[in-house]
Design a protein around this motif. Structure first.
Motif, PDB file in Angstrom:
ATOM      1  N   LEU A 348     -15.746  -3.145  -2.462  1.00 21.54           N
ATOM      2  CA  LEU A 348     -15.581  -2.295  -3.639  1.00 21.54           C
ATOM      3  C   LEU A 348     -14.118  -1.953  -3.882  1.00 21.54           C
ATOM      4  CD1 LEU A 348     -18.611   0.148  -3.181  1.00 21.54           C
ATOM      5  CD2 LEU A 348     -18.411  -1.725  -4.823  1.00 21.54           C
ATOM      6  N   VAL A 349     -13.365  -1.763  -2.822  1.00 19.65           N
ATOM      7  CA  VAL A 349     -11.922  -1.517  -2.967  1.00 19.65           C
ATOM      8  C   VAL A 349     -11.252  -2.700  -3.651  1.00 19.65           C
ATOM      9  CG1 VAL A 349      -9.754  -1.212  -1.697  1.00 19.65           C
ATOM     10  CG2 VAL A 349     -11.794   0.059  -0.999  1.00 19.65           C
ATOM     11  N   SER A 350     -11.640  -3.907  -3.279  1.00 22.15           N
ATOM     12  CA  SER A 350     -11.082  -5.114  -3.900  1.00 22.15           C
ATOM     13  C   SER A 350     -11.403  -5.167  -5.393  1.00 22.15           C
ATOM     14  CB  SER A 350     -11.628  -6.363  -3.193  1.00 22.15           C
ATOM     15  OG  SER A 350     -11.123  -7.545  -3.777  1.00 22.15           O
ATOM     16  N   ILE A 351     -12.623  -4.787  -5.769  1.00 18.74           N
ATOM     17  CA  ILE A 351     -13.007  -4.800  -7.188  1.00 18.74           C
ATOM     18  C   ILE A 351     -12.221  -3.753  -7.966  1.00 18.74           C
ATOM     19  CG2 ILE A 351     -14.903  -4.380  -8.790  1.00 18.74           C
ATOM     20  CD1 ILE A 351     -16.798  -5.523  -6.685  1.00 18.74           C
ATOM     21  N   VAL A 352     -12.067  -2.554  -7.402  1.00 19.54           N
ATOM     22  CA  VAL A 352     -11.279  -1.516  -8.066  1.00 19.54           C
ATOM     23  C   VAL A 352      -9.847  -1.994  -8.278  1.00 19.54           C
ATOM     24  CG1 VAL A 352     -10.328   0.810  -7.827  1.00 19.54           C
ATOM     25  CG2 VAL A 352     -12.705   0.381  -7.212  1.00 19.54           C
ATOM     26  N   ALA A 353      -9.250  -2.619  -7.256  1.00 15.73           N
ATOM     27  CA  ALA A 353      -7.880  -3.120  -7.383  1.00 15.73           C
ATOM     28  C   ALA A 353      -7.775  -4.182  -8.465  1.00 15.73           C
ATOM     29  CB  ALA A 353      -7.408  -3.684  -6.041  1.00 15.73           C
ATOM     30  N   ALA A 354      -8.786  -5.064  -8.546  1.00 13.53           N
ATOM     31  CA  ALA A 354      -8.773  -6.126  -9.562  1.00 13.53           C
ATOM     32  C   ALA A 354      -8.829  -5.538 -10.965  1.00 13.53           C
ATOM     33  CB  ALA A 354      -9.948  -7.071  -9.337  1.00 13.53           C
ATOM     34  N   LEU A 355      -9.693  -4.564 -11.172  1.00 11.30           N
ATOM     35  CA  LEU A 355      -9.824  -3.951 -12.494  1.00 11.30           C
ATOM     36  C   LEU A 355      -8.571  -3.155 -12.855  1.00 11.30           C
ATOM     37  CD1 LEU A 355     -13.552  -2.812 -12.285  1.00 11.30           C
ATOM     38  CD2 LEU A 355     -12.620  -4.672 -13.663  1.00 11.30           C
ATOM     39  N   ALA A 356      -7.948  -2.530 -11.863  1.00  5.64           N
ATOM     40  CA  ALA A 356      -6.697  -1.810 -12.120  1.00  5.64           C
ATOM     41  C   ALA A 356      -5.588  -2.780 -12.542  1.00  5.64           C
ATOM     42  CB  ALA A 356      -6.273  -1.035 -10.869  1.00  5.64           C
ATOM     43  N   LEU A 357      -5.564  -3.963 -11.944  1.00 11.38           N
ATOM     44  CA  LEU A 357      -4.590  -4.982 -12.368  1.00 11.38           C
ATOM     45  C   LEU A 357      -4.883  -5.462 -13.784  1.00 11.38           C
ATOM     46  CD1 LEU A 357      -4.090  -7.226  -9.186  1.00 11.38           C
ATOM     47  CD2 LEU A 357      -2.447  -5.648 -10.230  1.00 11.38           C
ATOM     48  N   PHE A 358      -6.159  -5.628 -14.108  1.00 14.60           N
ATOM     49  CA  PHE A 358      -6.530  -6.031 -15.464  1.00 14.60           C
ATOM     50  C   PHE A 358      -6.076  -4.989 -16.489  1.00 14.60           C
ATOM     51  CE2 PHE A 358      -9.701  -9.419 -14.415  1.00 14.60           C
ATOM     52  CZ  PHE A 358      -9.296 -10.313 -15.388  1.00 14.60           C
ATOM     53  N   ALA A 359      -6.050  -3.732 -16.081  1.00 15.07           N
ATOM     54  CA  ALA A 359      -5.652  -2.665 -17.004  1.00 15.07           C
ATOM     55  C   ALA A 359      -4.162  -2.707 -17.330  1.00 15.07           C
ATOM     56  CB  ALA A 359      -6.016  -1.305 -16.405  1.00 15.07           C
ATOM     57  N   ARG A 360      -3.435  -3.671 -16.751  1.00 13.76           N
ATOM     58  CA  ARG A 360      -1.998  -3.779 -16.999  1.00 13.76           C
ATOM     59  C   ARG A 360      -1.611  -5.117 -17.622  1.00 13.76           C
ATOM     60  NH1 ARG A 360       1.119  -2.295 -11.602  1.00 13.76           N
ATOM     61  NH2 ARG A 360       2.830  -2.366 -13.109  1.00 13.76           N
ATOM     62  N   LEU A 378     -11.527 -10.058  -7.823  1.00 12.97           N
ATOM     63  CA  LEU A 378     -12.893  -9.812  -8.258  1.00 12.97           C
ATOM     64  C   LEU A 378     -13.875 -10.722  -7.539  1.00 12.97           C
ATOM     65  CD1 LEU A 378     -12.821  -9.311 -12.150  1.00 12.97           C
ATOM     66  CD2 LEU A 378     -13.511  -7.659 -10.414  1.00 12.97           C
ATOM     67  N   GLY A 379     -13.497 -11.996  -7.391  1.00 12.55           N
ATOM     68  CA  GLY A 379     -14.374 -12.932  -6.697  1.00 12.55           C
ATOM     69  C   GLY A 379     -14.597 -12.532  -5.251  1.00 12.55           C
ATOM     70  N   ILE A 380     -13.526 -12.104  -4.587  1.00 11.27           N
ATOM     71  CA  ILE A 380     -13.656 -11.662  -3.186  1.00 11.27           C
ATOM     72  C   ILE A 380     -14.558 -10.433  -3.107  1.00 11.27           C
ATOM     73  CG2 ILE A 380     -12.383 -10.662  -1.249  1.00 11.27           C
ATOM     74  CD1 ILE A 380      -9.990 -12.421  -2.125  1.00 11.27           C
ATOM     75  N   GLY A 381     -14.298  -9.464  -3.981  1.00  9.02           N
ATOM     76  CA  GLY A 381     -15.093  -8.241  -3.951  1.00  9.02           C
ATOM     77  C   GLY A 381     -16.557  -8.473  -4.278  1.00  9.02           C
ATOM     78  N   ALA A 382     -16.814  -9.209  -5.369  1.00  9.82           N
ATOM     79  CA  ALA A 382     -18.201  -9.456  -5.775  1.00  9.82           C
ATOM     80  C   ALA A 382     -18.925 -10.329  -4.765  1.00  9.82           C
ATOM     81  CB  ALA A 382     -18.236 -10.109  -7.158  1.00  9.82           C
ATOM     82  N   GLY A 383     -18.229 -11.315  -4.202  1.00  9.02           N
ATOM     83  CA  GLY A 383     -18.852 -12.209  -3.228  1.00  9.02           C
ATOM     84  C   GLY A 383     -19.326 -11.494  -1.979  1.00  9.02           C
ATOM     85  N   LEU A 384     -18.658 -10.389  -1.625  1.00  3.93           N
ATOM     86  CA  LEU A 384     -19.074  -9.600  -0.457  1.00  3.93           C
ATOM     87  C   LEU A 384     -19.962  -8.418  -0.845  1.00  3.93           C
ATOM     88  CD1 LEU A 384     -15.721  -9.468   1.565  1.00  3.93           C
ATOM     89  CD2 LEU A 384     -17.701 -10.943   1.973  1.00  3.93           C
ATOM     90  N   ALA A 385     -19.753  -7.866  -2.040  1.00  9.56           N
ATOM     91  CA  ALA A 385     -20.476  -6.651  -2.416  1.00  9.56           C
ATOM     92  C   ALA A 385     -21.936  -6.919  -2.757  1.00  9.56           C
ATOM     93  CB  ALA A 385     -19.778  -5.976  -3.602  1.00  9.56           C
ATOM     94  N   PHE A 386     -22.209  -7.965  -3.540  1.00  7.05           N
ATOM     95  CA  PHE A 386     -23.589  -8.199  -3.977  1.00  7.05           C
ATOM     96  C   PHE A 386     -24.544  -8.456  -2.802  1.00  7.05           C
ATOM     97  CE2 PHE A 386     -21.882  -8.846  -8.309  1.00  7.05           C
ATOM     98  CZ  PHE A 386     -22.801  -8.095  -9.012  1.00  7.05           C
ATOM     99  N   PRO A 387     -24.209  -9.334  -1.836  1.00  7.71           N
ATOM    100  CA  PRO A 387     -25.131  -9.509  -0.702  1.00  7.71           C
ATOM    101  C   PRO A 387     -25.327  -8.225   0.094  1.00  7.71           C
ATOM    102  CG  PRO A 387     -23.563 -11.327  -0.798  1.00  7.71           C
ATOM    103  CD  PRO A 387     -23.087 -10.295  -1.771  1.00  7.71           C
TER     104      PRO A 387
END
Length: 496
Positions: A348-360, A378-387
């Motif tokens: 989840l930390v990885s996804i938050v960081a990805a979205l924060a980068l997108f916001a710039r 996002l791929g790293i975060g989602a690949g680990l978060a969903f399972p």
């Protein structure tokens, strides 16, 4: 020799058949996921061909979402009662026939009605899959692997569909994004009859609450409809507040009904588990952020960076590859070694960081410098978060309730996606209009709107992160029986 070989053969054959059955179930899920994505890419072609207005075109998506999101919980429970394979096969038949009608549509009404029926079939097919996987793989390690495969299909299939939709629409016709489902659906149903085990349900007497079914289906359908129409009416409108209030009242009535019914459709005991309730809450928030990002990220690539449909599909390909690598190659090992909660938090930390980068992302951005890093995170975060989330959401579900738990997982995904898309798209459009009124260029105003949406998406996932840390219960890393017996033997020998 024969006495030794025979047990080995009988033990590996059923094991192989389970993995074959998993592939068949995942093909069915992939067909549902791809269809929902490729339609988004084909909307301009559908509009030109059938003469949809901009507002009526939304019903090509909304009709599907309302039926799909509204029925997931109901059909998931029906799978527990009448048999999950039976619901899965019936869903494939409905979805395949509806896809044929969609592909043959020559009018707006025919397409929208066919999409509504397609949503019914999609809900029936997808709601019970996770429940079947959990019962087919009782071993902790095998279950983790199987959920990893399912998670890859569920999370990466959407971005793969962007590329497939662009290719099919540009090279053939929008009709074929639906017609291609027909041979896939027939083949999947035929294989499912042969390889997917048929487990008897509890029987309708174990939870056939018709009044409760009416309340929950009405609440979810009306709730999804209210959310998807927010972009037309606004959050503070009488339309949104009125229908939203009715949906909440129906939901409250359903809860009261389930507390009093002799045979509740949805036993409320399932929500007493912190992991089941918490994992679904986290998933709802995470998917809300991700769905909004996929939609608005696609618009940024198209309207600001000037990419076409195929280029956008290729732009999302690293995201799909990262999800596949993590969900298929590493999530099972990490969940087995550290536990799903410990794996989920950094994801989840990885996804938050990805979205924060997108916001710039800048107006004159470069894909490789400004977009690709976020895609990979996002791929790293989602690949680990969903399972991890799916494992947690199913962790306390009994075999009798696994279909219900599976339907709940899918419901939180769909409601989260619809909610996130409506909130982020509305706020993004409002911000863009404000910047245009202030004299900004079109590209700058669009980018400013996307910045606000991506920042809010990061905030939604951050709230999910807080819930994951404070609500979810740490589950001890799973061990196979052989490992536990070995540790017990060692402890006994040391004690002796």
């Amino acid at each position: 020799m024969t006495a030794v070989d025979t047990p080995t053969h009988t033990s590996t054959s059923p094991d192989r058949s389970r993995w074959v059955a998993l592939v068949v179930l995942c093909v069915g899920m992939l067909m549902i996921i791809l269809d929902s994505t490729v339609v988004n890419v084909a909307l301009p072609a559908i509009q030109d061909d059938l003469g949809f207005s901009q507002s009526s075109l939304a019903w090509v998506i909304n009709a599907y979402l309302i039926a799909f999101g509204g029925l997931l919980l109901l059909v998931g429970r029906l799978g527990d009662l009448v048999g999950r394979r039976r619901i899965f096969l019936a869903g494939l038949v409905v979805f395949t026939l509806a896809s044929l009608l969609c592909g043959a549509a020559q009018s707006q009404v025919m397409l929208v009605v066919a999409r509504l029926i397609q949503g019914v079939g999609g809900a029936m097919t997808s709601a019970v899959i996770l429940g079947m996987i959990v019962t087919m793989f009782p071993s902790a390690r095998d279950r983790a692997k199987a959920i990893g495969v399912f998670s890859f299909v569920a999370s990466a299939g959407g971005s793969i569909g962007l590329l497939a939709g662009g290719v099919i629409t540009d090279l053939v016709s929008w009709h074929w994004i639906f017609l291609i489902n027909v041979p896939i659906g027939i083949a999947t149903a035929a294989l499912a009859l042969r390889v997917v085990p048929d487990q008897r349900g509890l029987g309708l007497a174990g939870g056939a609450d018709a009044f409760g079914a009416t309340l929950i289906t009405g609440a979810l359908m009306l709730g999804v409809y209210t959310i998807v129409k927010v972009t037309d009416y606004g959050w503070a409108s009488l339309h949104t507040l009125g229908l939203g209030g009715v949906a909440l009242a129906l939901l409250a009535g359903f809860v009261v009904r389930q507390q009093r019914a002799a045979h509740p459709l949805v036993p409320l005991r399932i929500f007493r588990s912190r992991n089941v309730s918490g994992a679904n809450a986290v998933q709802l928030l995470m998917v809300a952020g991700l769905f909004g990002m996929f939609f608005l990220g696609t618009l940024y690539l198209q309207r600001v960076l000037g990419m076409d449909a195929i280029e956008i599909g290729l732009a999302f390909l690293p995201l799909s590859l990262a999800i596949g690598t993590l969900s298929l190659g590493f999530s099972e090992r990490l969940n087995m070694r550290f536990g799903p909660r410990a794996t989920l938090v950094p994801a989840l930390v990885s996804i938050v960081a990805a979205l924060a980068l997108f916001a710039r992302v800048p107006v004159d951005g470069s894909y490789f410098a400004d977009v690709l890093p976020s895609m990979l995170l996002l791929g790293i975060g989602a690949g680990l978060a969903f399972p991890s989330l799916m494992t947690l959401a199913m962790s306390d579900a009994t075999p009798e309730d696994s279909g219900l738990a599976s339907g709940l997982v899918n419901t939180s995904q769909q409601v989260g996606g619809a909610l996130g898309l409506s909130v982020l798209a509305t706020l993004s459009a409002t911000r863009t209009e404000s910047l245009l009124s202030a004299g900004d260029s079109t590209s700058a105003a669009l980018t400013g709107g996307y910045h606000l949406a991506f920042a809010i998406a990061a905030g939604l996932v951050a709230v999910g992160l807080v819930i994951a840390v404070t609500v979810l219960r740490a589950v001890a890393p799973a061990r196979e029986p052989a490992e536990a017996e070995a540790e017990t033997a060692i402890a006994m020998s040391e004690a002796a």
